[in-house]
Enzyme design. Structure first.
Site, PDB file in Angstrom:
ATOM      1  N   CYS A   2       0.824  -1.214   0.000  1.00 15.28           N
ATOM      2  CA  CYS A   2       0.000   0.000   0.000  1.00 15.28           C
ATOM      3  C   CYS A   2       0.864   1.272   0.000  1.00 15.28           C
ATOM      4  O   CYS A   2       1.961   1.276   0.542  1.00 15.28           O
ATOM      5  CB  CYS A   2      -0.876   0.032   1.228  1.00 15.28           C
ATOM      6  SG  CYS A   2      -1.828  -1.465   1.481  1.00 15.28           S
ATOM      7  N   ARG A  27       4.650   0.293  -6.194  1.00 18.54           N
ATOM      8  CA  ARG A  27       4.655  -0.553  -5.000  1.00 18.54           C
ATOM      9  C   ARG A  27       3.704  -1.744  -5.134  1.00 18.54           C
ATOM     10  O   ARG A  27       3.782  -2.683  -4.365  1.00 18.54           O
ATOM     11  CB  ARG A  27       4.243   0.281  -3.778  1.00 18.54           C
ATOM     12  CG  ARG A  27       5.233   1.344  -3.426  1.00 18.54           C
ATOM     13  CD  ARG A  27       4.656   2.300  -2.413  1.00 18.54           C
ATOM     14  NE  ARG A  27       4.455   1.677  -1.116  1.00 18.54           N
ATOM     15  CZ  ARG A  27       5.307   1.779  -0.103  1.00 18.54           C
ATOM     16  NH1 ARG A  27       6.396   2.476  -0.230  1.00 18.54           N
ATOM     17  NH2 ARG A  27       5.054   1.206   1.055  1.00 18.54           N
ATOM     18  N   TRP A  75      -3.154  -2.603  -1.371  1.00 13.89           N
ATOM     19  CA  TRP A  75      -2.795  -3.972  -1.768  1.00 13.89           C
ATOM     20  C   TRP A  75      -3.529  -4.864  -0.780  1.00 13.89           C
ATOM     21  O   TRP A  75      -3.215  -4.868   0.419  1.00 13.89           O
ATOM     22  CB  TRP A  75      -1.285  -4.147  -1.673  1.00 13.89           C
ATOM     23  CG  TRP A  75      -0.761  -5.428  -2.226  1.00 13.89           C
ATOM     24  CD1 TRP A  75      -0.520  -5.710  -3.538  1.00 13.89           C
ATOM     25  CD2 TRP A  75      -0.376  -6.589  -1.487  1.00 13.89           C
ATOM     26  NE1 TRP A  75      -0.015  -6.982  -3.653  1.00 13.89           N
ATOM     27  CE2 TRP A  75       0.085  -7.547  -2.420  1.00 13.89           C
ATOM     28  CE3 TRP A  75      -0.373  -6.945  -0.133  1.00 13.89           C
ATOM     29  CZ2 TRP A  75       0.541  -8.818  -2.052  1.00 13.89           C
ATOM     30  CZ3 TRP A  75       0.087  -8.195   0.235  1.00 13.89           C
ATOM     31  CH2 TRP A  75       0.536  -9.112  -0.721  1.00 13.89           C
ATOM     32  N   ASN A  99      -1.591   1.933   6.220  1.00 13.18           N
ATOM     33  CA  ASN A  99      -0.714   0.839   5.757  1.00 13.18           C
ATOM     34  C   ASN A  99      -0.424  -0.038   6.959  1.00 13.18           C
ATOM     35  O   ASN A  99      -0.165   0.488   8.044  1.00 13.18           O
ATOM     36  CB  ASN A  99       0.624   1.384   5.241  1.00 13.18           C
ATOM     37  CG  ASN A  99       0.502   1.959   3.852  1.00 13.18           C
ATOM     38  OD1 ASN A  99      -0.583   1.998   3.287  1.00 13.18           O
ATOM     39  ND2 ASN A  99       1.615   2.411   3.306  1.00 13.18           N
ATOM     40  N   GLY A 100      -0.417  -1.345   6.746  1.00 10.87           N
ATOM     41  CA  GLY A 100      -0.104  -2.261   7.840  1.00 10.87           C
ATOM     42  C   GLY A 100      -1.295  -3.133   8.189  1.00 10.87           C
ATOM     43  O   GLY A 100      -2.255  -3.233   7.415  1.00 10.87           O
ATOM     44  N   GLU A 481      17.847 -17.225  -8.287  1.00 11.09           N
ATOM     45  CA  GLU A 481      17.347 -15.894  -8.641  1.00 11.09           C
ATOM     46  C   GLU A 481      16.797 -15.888 -10.071  1.00 11.09           C
ATOM     47  O   GLU A 481      15.793 -15.226 -10.360  1.00 11.09           O
ATOM     48  CB  GLU A 481      18.469 -14.857  -8.457  1.00 11.09           C
ATOM     49  CG  GLU A 481      18.119 -13.425  -8.778  1.00 11.09           C
ATOM     50  CD  GLU A 481      16.924 -12.873  -8.020  1.00 11.09           C
ATOM     51  OE1 GLU A 481      16.404 -13.522  -7.113  1.00 11.09           O
ATOM     52  OE2 GLU A 481      16.486 -11.767  -8.379  1.00 11.09           O
ATOM     53  N   LYS A 485      13.032 -14.637 -10.890  1.00 11.33           N
ATOM     54  CA  LYS A 485      12.775 -13.522 -11.820  1.00 11.33           C
ATOM     55  C   LYS A 485      11.782 -13.949 -12.888  1.00 11.33           C
ATOM     56  O   LYS A 485      10.840 -13.244 -13.198  1.00 11.33           O
ATOM     57  CB  LYS A 485      14.057 -13.054 -12.520  1.00 11.33           C
ATOM     58  CG  LYS A 485      14.996 -12.127 -11.817  1.00 11.33           C
ATOM     59  CD  LYS A 485      14.499 -10.741 -11.560  1.00 11.33           C
ATOM     60  CE  LYS A 485      13.684 -10.638 -10.308  1.00 11.33           C
ATOM     61  NZ  LYS A 485      14.350 -10.430  -9.056  1.00 11.33           N
ATOM     62  N   GLU A 488       8.126 -14.537 -11.497  1.00 11.13           N
ATOM     63  CA  GLU A 488       7.368 -13.401 -10.965  1.00 11.13           C
ATOM     64  C   GLU A 488       6.892 -12.428 -12.039  1.00 11.13           C
ATOM     65  O   GLU A 488       5.855 -11.791 -11.860  1.00 11.13           O
ATOM     66  CB  GLU A 488       8.132 -12.670  -9.855  1.00 11.13           C
ATOM     67  CG  GLU A 488       9.343 -11.897 -10.299  1.00 11.13           C
ATOM     68  CD  GLU A 488      10.043 -11.181  -9.149  1.00 11.13           C
ATOM     69  OE1 GLU A 488       9.378 -10.702  -8.229  1.00 11.13           O
ATOM     70  OE2 GLU A 488      11.281 -11.079  -9.202  1.00 11.13           O
ATOM     71  N   HIS A 504      17.303 -37.408  -8.976  1.00 10.54           N
ATOM     72  CA  HIS A 504      16.741 -38.080  -7.802  1.00 10.54           C
ATOM     73  C   HIS A 504      15.237 -37.867  -7.715  1.00 10.54           C
ATOM     74  O   HIS A 504      14.666 -37.928  -6.621  1.00 10.54           O
ATOM     75  CB  HIS A 504      17.464 -37.606  -6.538  1.00 10.54           C
ATOM     76  CG  HIS A 504      18.916 -37.972  -6.561  1.00 10.54           C
ATOM     77  ND1 HIS A 504      19.358 -39.262  -6.377  1.00 10.54           N
ATOM     78  CD2 HIS A 504      20.023 -37.229  -6.820  1.00 10.54           C
ATOM     79  CE1 HIS A 504      20.685 -39.298  -6.492  1.00 10.54           C
ATOM     80  NE2 HIS A 504      21.109 -38.067  -6.777  1.00 10.54           N
ATOM     81  N   LYS A 603       6.006  -4.094  -3.892  1.00  8.41           N
ATOM     82  CA  LYS A 603       7.438  -3.782  -3.843  1.00  8.41           C
ATOM     83  C   LYS A 603       8.024  -3.954  -2.445  1.00  8.41           C
ATOM     84  O   LYS A 603       9.078  -4.525  -2.283  1.00  8.41           O
ATOM     85  CB  LYS A 603       7.654  -2.350  -4.338  1.00  8.41           C
ATOM     86  CG  LYS A 603       9.119  -1.954  -4.450  1.00  8.41           C
ATOM     87  CD  LYS A 603       9.839  -2.742  -5.529  1.00  8.41           C
ATOM     88  CE  LYS A 603      11.324  -2.517  -5.532  1.00  8.41           C
ATOM     89  NZ  LYS A 603      12.038  -3.576  -6.261  1.00  8.41           N
TER      90      LYS A 603
HETATM   91  C1  F6R Z   1      11.741 -10.121  -6.119  1.00  7.43           C
HETATM   92  C2  F6R Z   1      11.811  -9.192  -4.997  1.00  7.43           C
HETATM   93  C3  F6R Z   1      11.490  -9.698  -3.649  1.00  7.43           C
HETATM   94  C4  F6R Z   1      12.287  -8.942  -2.572  1.00  7.43           C
HETATM   95  C5  F6R Z   1      11.805  -9.361  -1.186  1.00  7.43           C
HETATM   96  C6  F6R Z   1      12.624  -8.706  -0.092  1.00  7.43           C
HETATM   97  O1  F6R Z   1      12.127  -9.529  -7.314  1.00  7.43           O
HETATM   98  O2  F6R Z   1      12.079  -8.031  -5.160  1.00  7.43           O
HETATM   99  O3  F6R Z   1      11.681 -11.073  -3.546  1.00  7.43           O
HETATM  100  O4  F6R Z   1      13.636  -9.231  -2.740  1.00  7.43           O
HETATM  101  O5  F6R Z   1      10.464  -9.037  -1.037  1.00  7.43           O
HETATM  102  O6  F6R Z   1      12.518  -7.316  -0.167  1.00  7.43           O
HETATM  103  P1  F6R Z   1      13.549  -6.382   0.550  1.00  7.43           P
HETATM  104  O7  F6R Z   1      14.868  -6.587  -0.110  1.00  7.43           O
HETATM  105  O8  F6R Z   1      13.019  -5.003   0.374  1.00  7.43           O
HETATM  106  O9  F6R Z   1      13.606  -6.811   1.983  1.00  7.43           O
END
Ligand code: F6R
Length: 608
Positions: A2, A27, A75, A99-100, A481, A485, A488, A504, A603
């Site tokens: 949010c 976000r 969100w 937010n929260g 990773e 990527k 997502e 396995h 985000k």
């Molecule tokens: C994926 C991504 C997330 C963040 C995760 C941690 O592309 O961005 O997996 O890495 O939510 O976020 P931070 O680094 O802000 O703690």
């Protein structure tokens, strides 16, 4: 997650709030709304499911002119994506955004007799109902009401509140969920993050937890919970507006992929003294590296994957145990950390609630916490014992790219410094290590410049239901990773697998419909990974092999080969990361998806 913005001042608030919300779109959100005092000082609420553009259209039809209001992108957590559940929420004389999560919302609903009086399913509307009741009990005094209100709340919150009988004023309150505020020549502003403020100011302050902020057209005032005025700790934005714009790129993600070489240099170079890593200016003493008997890395998602790379790098070099935990798991597994454990916490935003809670737990058990964080003044940065800031600038695309590579750079430097302090690297060795790290920067740049090569190969991916990323050792850590990527932002189900482990069980899933991206950049185990490539190929997989320029292998071992510049084994992650990011990017573009704001994702994850 949010987003929040609030404004009081001479400018037209509606327009400013909507622009601010557009700046917070990155976000991730599913509905948006604004509330403002109209020309007659009455509060008007406008909200809409979907994008800010839809809200803008709706608000424009009303034609109101306002100078004070609040705006929110939601969100969904409590309650589905509906107009009723969108913020702002209004109850009696209170209109607020939040937010929260209010954890004791159910108890409060019963206690304040709110059942049957709420129109949404949200914890936020309950909070509005509770504050309205308390406000009346306090004789309409906002400060007294907020103090009593906060005493009743359990959970995390960043609130911006309009009291019906205080036109022109916004009150804010926070615990955990971040808020930043500023008084600017254009008026008073508050927001959940800096991107909403930077067009107006470079000076701001982070609202401390358990404090109240009062915004009027003329001032922003900070108070403790007893109503005493507190001088805010002013900070300066260290990046410019350009950093938060697309600047000709079709998506933020592509722009941020391109920004990596610069971000790496910004993170590494200021910390080099005579070619060696030096954290004196960061206030990080060598003692913490010398004294520890083990390292425990804690993070979520991409940041955790950076931690996995660091583990594979550090353990063989430092010869001490290095563990990596997913923060949300660490919290509940009675972790074995103590004063001899150096806890390294990694977080781009510095606000991820699970990472923050895990760090607090480790600190409670006596561990010193060193945080690798991108956002200055964020909660994790403030609460950690030591902080090593990465200098990626703002990362707007939901999918993390440049934040990952600078996290890696910071972790590599920590590893090198630890190696020196613990006698595992002599001066020459440490200099060579840092030289190799610097060589990785142009190698990454070279792969970004070759992006067309990747663009052409994604036609083999975009119709696949599943994809596998395989590798061994460090290559396996990189592949984690790569798989994240791809899934997502392209929604292709993808998994990372240790190449030797496939047979396995999981090899049962390999068929001619399943592409396999094989990463084989570690000289010592190259032949082993190539054997695993043969195994999947024999089962029909379409194989894309990522290997060093000099690696000798038959032409037809894979359907496509992408070669990266020759680097020492430990440093190949940088060019490999660029290739993996570009694979995900072009797959998402090829499927015509929302690259920067993928579905269901946010985000900064400030809920558990
Ligand atoms: C994926 C991504 C997330 C963040 C995760 C941690 O592309 O961005 O997996 O890495 O939510 O976020 P931070 O680094 O802000 O703690």
């Amino acid at each position: 997650m949010c987003g929040i913005i609030g404004y009081s001042g001479p400018l037209e608030a509606g327009k400013l709030l909507l622009n601010g919300l557009a700046g917070l779109e990155y976000r991730g959100y599913d509905s948006a709304g604004i509330a403002y005092f109209d020309g007659q000082s009455k509060i008007r609420v406008v909200k809409k499911v979907g994008k800010v553009a839809a809200l803008r259209e709706c608000a424009a039809k009303l034609g109101d002119v306002s100078h004070c209001g609040i705006g929110h992108t939601r969100w969904a957590t409590h309650g589905g994506v509906t107009q009723e559940n969108a913020h702002p929420h209004r109850f009696g004389r209170i209109t607020l955004i939040h937010n929260g999560i209010i954890e004791n919302y159910h108890q409060l609903t019963v206690e304040y007799g709110l059942e049957g009086r709420l129109v949404s399913q949200t914890d936020t509307e309950v909070a509005a109902g509770v504050l309205d009741a308390i406000y009346s009990q306090c004789g309409g005094d906002p400060m007294a009401a907020l103090k009593a209100f906060e005493a009743r709340l359990k959970g995390s919150y960043g609130f911006c509140i309009l009291f019906e009988d205080h036109p022109g004023e916004i009150y804010a309150l926070r615990n955990v969920s971040p808020l930043v505020a500023a008084y600017t020549p254009s008026g008073a502003l508050i927001a959940s993050d800096l991107t909403a403020l930077i067009s107006y100011t470079r000076e701001y302050f982070v609202v401390p937890e358990h404090h109240i902020v009062r915004l009027t057209p003329y001032k922003v005032r900070l108070y403790d919970m007893d109503g005493n005025k507190v001088a805010p700790e002013m900070m300066e934005v260290s990046w410019n507006m350009d950093a938060a714009m697309k600047n000709g790129f079709p998506h933020f993600m592509l722009k941020e992929i391109h920004e990596q070489p610069e971000a790496l240099k910004n993170t590494i170079l200021p910390r080099l003294a005579k070619g060696l890593p030096d954290f004196t200016d960061d206030g990080i003493p060598d003692r913490i590296f010398a004294d520890c008997g083990r390292v425990h890395i804690i993070a979520c998602g991409t940041a955790m994957h950076a931690g996995m790379v660091a583990r594979a790098l550090m353990e063989p070099l430092l010869r001490i145990p290095v563990a990596v935990s997913i923060a949300s798991e660490f919290r509940y597994e009675q972790p074995l950390v103590d004063a001899q454990t150096l806890v390294i916490v990694i977080s781009q935003s510095g606000e991820t609630i699970d990472t923050l809670a895990a760090m607090r737990l480790a600190q409670g058990l006596g561990s010193p916490a060193l945080a690798v964080v991108n956002v200055k003044g964020s909660t994790i940065a403030r609460e950690s014992d030591y902080v090593l800031y990465t200098h990626a600038g703002p990362e707007i695309a939901v999918a993390s790219t440049k934040a990952y590579s600078v996290q890696l750079a910071a972790l590599y430097m920590i590893c090198c410094r630890m190696g020196m302090v613990r006698g595992k690297l002599d001066q020459g060795g440490a200099k060579a290590f840092m030289g190799d790290l610097l060589d990785a920067v142009p190698a990454m740049e070279a792969m970004i410049q070759k992006k067309d090569q990747v663009r052409n190969l994604v036609t083999h991916l975009i119709n696949a239901p599943d994809a596998f990323f395989i590798g061994r050792g460090l290559d396996y850590a990189f592949s984690l990773e790569g798989a994240l990527k791809l899934k997502e932002i392209s929604y292709i189900h993808s998994e990372a697998y240790a190449a030797g482990e496939l047979k396995h069980g999981t090899i049962a899933l390999i068929s001619d419909r399943v592409p396999v991206i094989a990463i084989a950049t570690q000289d010592k185990i190259f032949a082993k990974t190539v054997s695993n490539v043969r195994e999947v190929r024999a089962r029909g997989a379409f194989v894309i092999l990522l290997a060093k320029e000099s690696a000798r292998v038959e032409e037809d071992i894979a359907d496509i080969q992408i070669r990266i510049p020759d680097l020492a084994d430990q440093f190949t992650v940088f060019p490999i990361a660029a290739v993996l990011q570009l694979i995900a990017y072009y797959a998402s573009v090829g499927k015509d998806l929302d690259v920067d704001q993928p579905r269901n994702l946010a985000k900064s994850v400030t809920v558990e």
